[in-house]
Design an enzyme around this catalytic site. Structure first.
Site, mmCIF file in Angstrom:
data_model
loop_
_atom_site.group_PDB
_atom_site.id
_atom_site.type_symbol
_atom_site.label_atom_id
_atom_site.label_comp_id
_atom_site.label_asym_id
_atom_site.label_seq_id
_atom_site.Cartn_x
_atom_site.Cartn_y
_atom_site.Cartn_z
ATOM 1 N N GLU A 46 42.743 56.765 39.263
ATOM 2 C CA GLU A 46 43.540 57.579 40.180
ATOM 3 C C GLU A 46 44.398 56.679 41.069
ATOM 4 O O GLU A 46 43.925 55.653 41.578
ATOM 5 C CB GLU A 46 42.603 58.427 41.046
ATOM 6 N N LYS A 131 48.240 66.578 41.228
ATOM 7 C CA LYS A 131 46.957 67.109 41.692
ATOM 8 C C LYS A 131 47.153 68.402 42.482
ATOM 9 O O LYS A 131 47.953 68.462 43.409
ATOM 10 C CB LYS A 131 46.244 66.061 42.551
ATOM 11 N N CYS A 165 40.200 63.379 40.075
ATOM 12 C CA CYS A 165 39.174 63.333 41.121
ATOM 13 C C CYS A 165 38.575 64.705 41.401
ATOM 14 O O CYS A 165 37.968 65.325 40.533
ATOM 15 C CB CYS A 165 39.774 62.701 42.373
#
Length: 344
Positions: A46, A131, A165
């Site tokens: 990430e 995200k 994540c």
């Protein structure tokens, strides 16, 4: 023609913190090394470029303006030279590459997304994901993304998907990928995830949390999992702590994340890394088939007459100009679109 067997590589590595060109150079070198070792897929952590903004957890918002300015300036565009170098390396070595990066928003100098690209073995962008929801203190750094990247790419090494994540805690996002016949799920994570001061027995154990989430998804989707976290080298730690011994202590004592691989039952396979390096695992997609007979949640083990999920995959933009001003639309919507439809 799809291959049922291939080798995957997890790049459990540190970036050249806040130095995007140097980090891209490191990514290119790692892609070459993994390819020499027989990998067909190379996965980076990430926000690998330009590094993860751990500082957002460690400083009060009114004390982190300088850190944010440095991070924003080091972040990159999705169609910038750093990504172009990685795409060229993927094509040159004929491997698929997944890479996380902090993406600059062309509509504003202060807008950023936590993004990830899946690049094909010919250098084409298959999936560009932002995200959906920045997690906890990430909200002070990144803006919410959209559903445009909730796709699974149908490739010669299988159907590849992934989430960033904390998105791996979102059952609807995960189901969206499951329902596109995902066979390999990529999860990218930061190097550390501090939530409490050093020595607090209730500090978040990100290593355990990441394994629970990944194993649950692999078991539910009957897919393979590649979990890749970053590292912090001494230069990154010094940059983040900025001479503050208390901050340095939190970084040093926070649990480090691991990189590892899972099979469709959620069991560990291949290498597991906590120190910097490249881990490998052999993946056999045929192993996804038998477990589907037990409970296939996107087919016979569901009630679609009871449940109904709709996903909006439009790319969000702050403004769209009419009257044929295509250049202005391109500026605001600046994005690497998939070269073709990659999933249902």
């Amino acid at each position: 023609m799809q291959r049922s067997r291939f080798k995957a590589a997890a790049a459990h590595v540190a970036p050249a913190y806040l130095d995007a060109p140097a980090t891209a150079d490191k990514a290119v070198a790692i892609i070459a090394e993994a390819a020499r070792n027989g990998a067909s897929l190379v996965v980076f952590p990430e926000s690998f470029i330009p590094g993860f903004p751990v500082w957002s957890a460690l400083y009060a918002p009114i004390c982190s303006h300088d850190q944010f300015k440095r991070f924003a300036e080091a972040s990159i565009f999705a169609d910038g030279p750093e990504i172009d170098r990685i795409r060229q390396a993927a094509s040159r070595h004929q491997v698929f590459v997944s890479v996380g990066f902090s993406e600059r928003n062309p509509a504003t100098v202060g807008g950023l997304w936590n993004s990830n690209l899946l690049v094909s073995d010919s250098g084409e962008v298959l999936i560009h994901h932002r995200k959906l929801v920045p997690t906890f203190y990430e909200k002070l750094v990144w803006n919410p993304g959209d559903g445009a990247g909730l796709r699974v790419a149908d490739t010669k090494i299988g159907r590849l998907g992934g989430l960033i994540c904390g998105e791996n805690t979102n059952p609807l996002a995960r189901f969206t990928l499951m329902a596109q016949a995902e066979q390999v799920h990529i999860s990218s994570y930061p190097p550390v995830w501090p939530t409490r001061p050093p020595g607090d027995r209730d500090n978040y154990d990100n290593r355990a949390a990441n394994r629970i989430r990944a194993a649950a998804h692999c078991f539910e989707a009957k897919c393979f999992g590649i979990v890749v976290a970053g590292c912090l080298d001494d230069a990154a730690k010094a940059s983040i702590s900025a001479g503050d011994s208390r901050i340095a202590d939190i970084i040093a004592t926070s649990p480090r994340a691991a990189s590892f691989f899972l099979d469709p039952t959620g069991a560990l396979i291949g290498d597991e890394l906590t120190d910097e390096g490249i881990g490998y695992a052999d993946i056999d997609l045929d192993a996804c088939i038998e477990p589907k007979r037990f409970h296939d949640v996107v087919a016979g083990y569901n009630r679609f007459d009871v449940f109904d999920l709709t996903v909006d995959r439009r790319r969000i933009a702050p403004i769209r100009f009419g009257g044929g001003h295509l250049a202005e639309v391109a500026l605001v919507d600046r994005d690497i679109q998939p070269t073709e439809e990659v999933g249902p």
